[in-house]
Design a protein around this motif. Structure first.
Motif, PDB file in Angstrom:
ATOM      1  N   CYS A 176       4.961  16.370   0.598  1.00 28.63           N
ATOM      2  CA  CYS A 176       6.050  16.113   1.549  1.00 28.63           C
ATOM      3  C   CYS A 176       6.361  14.628   1.621  1.00 28.63           C
ATOM      4  CB  CYS A 176       5.677  16.647   2.934  1.00 28.63           C
ATOM      5  SG  CYS A 176       5.776  18.444   3.087  1.00 28.63           S
ATOM      6  N   LEU A 177       5.325  13.792   1.592  1.00 32.29           N
ATOM      7  CA  LEU A 177       5.532  12.344   1.631  1.00 32.29           C
ATOM      8  C   LEU A 177       6.341  11.884   0.431  1.00 32.29           C
ATOM      9  CD1 LEU A 177       4.741   9.649   3.074  1.00 32.29           C
ATOM     10  CD2 LEU A 177       2.853   9.508   1.447  1.00 32.29           C
ATOM     11  N   GLU A 178       5.927  12.323  -0.749  1.00 30.70           N
ATOM     12  CA  GLU A 178       6.634  11.918  -1.964  1.00 30.70           C
ATOM     13  C   GLU A 178       8.081  12.402  -1.959  1.00 30.70           C
ATOM     14  OE1 GLU A 178       7.235  13.381  -6.443  1.00 30.70           O
ATOM     15  OE2 GLU A 178       5.437  14.058  -5.402  1.00 30.70           O
ATOM     16  N   GLU A 179       8.265  13.689  -1.681  1.00 29.19           N
ATOM     17  CA  GLU A 179       9.610  14.259  -1.713  1.00 29.19           C
ATOM     18  C   GLU A 179      10.511  13.648  -0.644  1.00 29.19           C
ATOM     19  OE1 GLU A 179      10.911  16.734  -3.837  1.00 29.19           O
ATOM     20  OE2 GLU A 179       9.102  16.337  -5.011  1.00 29.19           O
ATOM     21  N   SER A 180       9.941  13.323   0.524  1.00 32.18           N
ATOM     22  CA  SER A 180      10.752  12.783   1.611  1.00 32.18           C
ATOM     23  C   SER A 180      11.315  11.409   1.278  1.00 32.18           C
ATOM     24  CB  SER A 180       9.927  12.695   2.903  1.00 32.18           C
ATOM     25  OG  SER A 180       8.935  11.681   2.828  1.00 32.18           O
ATOM     26  N   VAL A 181      10.641  10.679   0.361  1.00 35.69           N
ATOM     27  CA  VAL A 181      11.133   9.354  -0.040  1.00 35.69           C
ATOM     28  C   VAL A 181      11.984   9.431  -1.301  1.00 35.69           C
ATOM     29  CG1 VAL A 181      10.460   7.047  -0.824  1.00 35.69           C
ATOM     30  CG2 VAL A 181       9.222   8.143   1.056  1.00 35.69           C
ATOM     31  N   PHE A 182      11.503  10.130  -2.316  1.00 36.22           N
ATOM     32  CA  PHE A 182      12.224  10.172  -3.574  1.00 36.22           C
ATOM     33  C   PHE A 182      13.504  11.014  -3.482  1.00 36.22           C
ATOM     34  CE2 PHE A 182       8.080   8.772  -5.090  1.00 36.22           C
ATOM     35  CZ  PHE A 182       8.451   7.775  -5.981  1.00 36.22           C
ATOM     36  N   GLY A 234       1.414   6.685  -6.751  1.00 39.16           N
ATOM     37  CA  GLY A 234       0.257   7.511  -7.067  1.00 39.16           C
ATOM     38  C   GLY A 234       0.495   8.982  -6.755  1.00 39.16           C
ATOM     39  N   SER A 235       1.146   9.252  -5.620  1.00 40.80           N
ATOM     40  CA  SER A 235       1.450  10.638  -5.245  1.00 40.80           C
ATOM     41  C   SER A 235       2.381  11.281  -6.263  1.00 40.80           C
ATOM     42  CB  SER A 235       2.094  10.672  -3.859  1.00 40.80           C
ATOM     43  OG  SER A 235       1.220  10.175  -2.877  1.00 40.80           O
ATOM     44  N   ALA A 236       3.391  10.535  -6.700  1.00 40.36           N
ATOM     45  CA  ALA A 236       4.341  11.074  -7.676  1.00 40.36           C
ATOM     46  C   ALA A 236       3.649  11.410  -8.986  1.00 40.36           C
ATOM     47  CB  ALA A 236       5.470  10.068  -7.910  1.00 40.36           C
ATOM     48  N   VAL A 237       2.756  10.510  -9.430  1.00 43.12           N
ATOM     49  CA  VAL A 237       2.046  10.736 -10.693  1.00 43.12           C
ATOM     50  C   VAL A 237       1.117  11.946 -10.592  1.00 43.12           C
ATOM     51  CG1 VAL A 237       0.346   9.789 -12.289  1.00 43.12           C
ATOM     52  CG2 VAL A 237       2.191   8.337 -11.428  1.00 43.12           C
ATOM     53  N   LEU A 238       0.330  11.986  -9.526  1.00 48.87           N
ATOM     54  CA  LEU A 238      -0.654  13.054  -9.382  1.00 48.87           C
ATOM     55  C   LEU A 238      -0.008  14.414  -9.159  1.00 48.87           C
ATOM     56  CD1 LEU A 238      -3.340  11.228  -7.210  1.00 48.87           C
ATOM     57  CD2 LEU A 238      -3.499  11.815  -9.638  1.00 48.87           C
ATOM     58  N   LYS A 254       0.829  -1.202   0.000  1.00 46.98           N
ATOM     59  CA  LYS A 254       0.000   0.000   0.000  1.00 46.98           C
ATOM     60  C   LYS A 254       0.867   1.256   0.000  1.00 46.98           C
ATOM     61  CE  LYS A 254      -3.837  -2.184   2.496  1.00 46.98           C
ATOM     62  NZ  LYS A 254      -4.583  -2.224   3.784  1.00 46.98           N
ATOM     63  N   THR A 255       1.942   1.230   0.793  1.00 49.12           N
ATOM     64  CA  THR A 255       2.832   2.398   0.862  1.00 49.12           C
ATOM     65  C   THR A 255       3.465   2.679  -0.488  1.00 49.12           C
ATOM     66  OG1 THR A 255       3.335   1.953   3.192  1.00 49.12           O
ATOM     67  CG2 THR A 255       4.881   3.341   1.979  1.00 49.12           C
ATOM     68  N   ILE A 256       3.981   1.636  -1.152  1.00 50.00           N
ATOM     69  CA  ILE A 256       4.601   1.822  -2.462  1.00 50.00           C
ATOM     70  C   ILE A 256       3.589   2.349  -3.473  1.00 50.00           C
ATOM     71  CG2 ILE A 256       5.773   0.668  -4.366  1.00 50.00           C
ATOM     72  CD1 ILE A 256       7.466   1.000  -1.833  1.00 50.00           C
ATOM     73  N   LEU A 257       2.383   1.789  -3.456  1.00 50.56           N
ATOM     74  CA  LEU A 257       1.351   2.255  -4.384  1.00 50.56           C
ATOM     75  C   LEU A 257       0.973   3.708  -4.118  1.00 50.56           C
ATOM     76  CD1 LEU A 257      -0.998  -0.884  -4.537  1.00 50.56           C
ATOM     77  CD2 LEU A 257       0.625  -0.081  -6.278  1.00 50.56           C
ATOM     78  N   PHE A 258       0.885   4.078  -2.835  1.00 50.71           N
ATOM     79  CA  PHE A 258       0.582   5.466  -2.493  1.00 50.71           C
ATOM     80  C   PHE A 258       1.689   6.391  -2.981  1.00 50.71           C
ATOM     81  CE2 PHE A 258      -3.077   4.475  -0.063  1.00 50.71           C
ATOM     82  CZ  PHE A 258      -3.706   5.677   0.251  1.00 50.71           C
TER      83      PHE A 258
END
Length: 235
Positions: free
Chosen positions: A157-163, A13-17, A6-10
């Motif tokens: 923030c979630l997307e940027e904090s991981v990527f 999805g966050s990166a795409v959106l 679920k985390t990876i999919l989120f």
């Protein structure tokens, strides 16, 4: 479906959106939090922060001096880890229905960064614009719009904090290191790619907790919207 899936999919999805957004303005929030983490760690270890600079390409730098040579290690660790924990905090606040508190904390960190640390032109303009917009959202907008704004910031923030730390792995493979991973490698002898992988794993762990909080809130909201049922009993 496991929480990790679920985390990876989120994240995907966050990166795409979020890459469909017409502006990259809000992506600088994660950079600001990252550099703020460096600055706070520096001050906590009796160092001196000269300035922070935020750039239009979403990168940033914190220039500081330390009285203790070993302090460069926790200071270098603080940037990515602070950004990861901050993303988790935003989702935890959302799960508890405390979006207003989350925006207030975000605005407070921005104000402190502006007053105490950020000195370059773009950084100042970004912070002034972001602070004004956030205060307007807090004070004047309806709840649905405030919640939309809050989740926009949270997912960015979630997307940027991981990527962000994940990109360090690529840089470490291609160039031998970059940014905080290089600083840590220079002061510890541990290869930059090991630090980059460590940052990424910590970011993923925080993201997992953030997604779990978000899904937990959604599940509770769905449950509360269902009509109550009464059991039937016979002697």
């Amino acid at each position: 479906m496991s929480n990790w899936v679920k985390t990876i999919l989120f994240l995907i999805g966050s990166a795409v959106l979020t890459h469909w957004l017409p502006t990259s303005f809000f992506r600088n929030l994660d950079t600001m939090v990252h550099e703020f983490g460096h600055a706070v760690a520096t001050l906590a270890l009796s160092g001196k922060v000269m300035y922070i600079e935020l750039y239009s390409n979403h990168s940033g730098v914190t220039l500081s001096t330390m009285t203790k040579s070993w302090a460069i290690i926790p200071v270098s660790l603080a940037g990515y880890m602070t950004a990861s924990v901050f993303a988790w905090f935003l989702f935890s606040a959302y799960a508890k229905g405390k979006q207003r508190l989350g925006l207030q904390v975000t605005a407070a960190v921005s104000i402190l960064s502006l007053v105490l640390f950020v000195r370059n032109g773009f950084g100042v303009m970004f912070l002034v614009g972001f602070i004004v917009l956030t205060v307007v959202v807090l004070a004047l907008t309806p709840k649905w719009l405030r919640d939309f704004y809050y989740l926009l910031l949270a997912f960015l923030c979630l997307e940027e904090s991981v990527f962000g730390p994940a990109s360090l792995i690529v840089y470490a493979v291609q160039n031998g290191g970059a940014g905080d991973a290089s600083n840590l490698a220079n002061h510890t002898g541990i290869p930059a790619i090991i630090w980059a992988i460590g940052f990424t794993l910590f970011a993923l762990w925080c993201a997992k907790r953030a997604v779990s909080a978000f899904l937990g809130r959604s599940k509770r909201a769905r449950s509360s919207s269902r009509p109550a049922t009464m059991g039937s009993f016979r002697d």
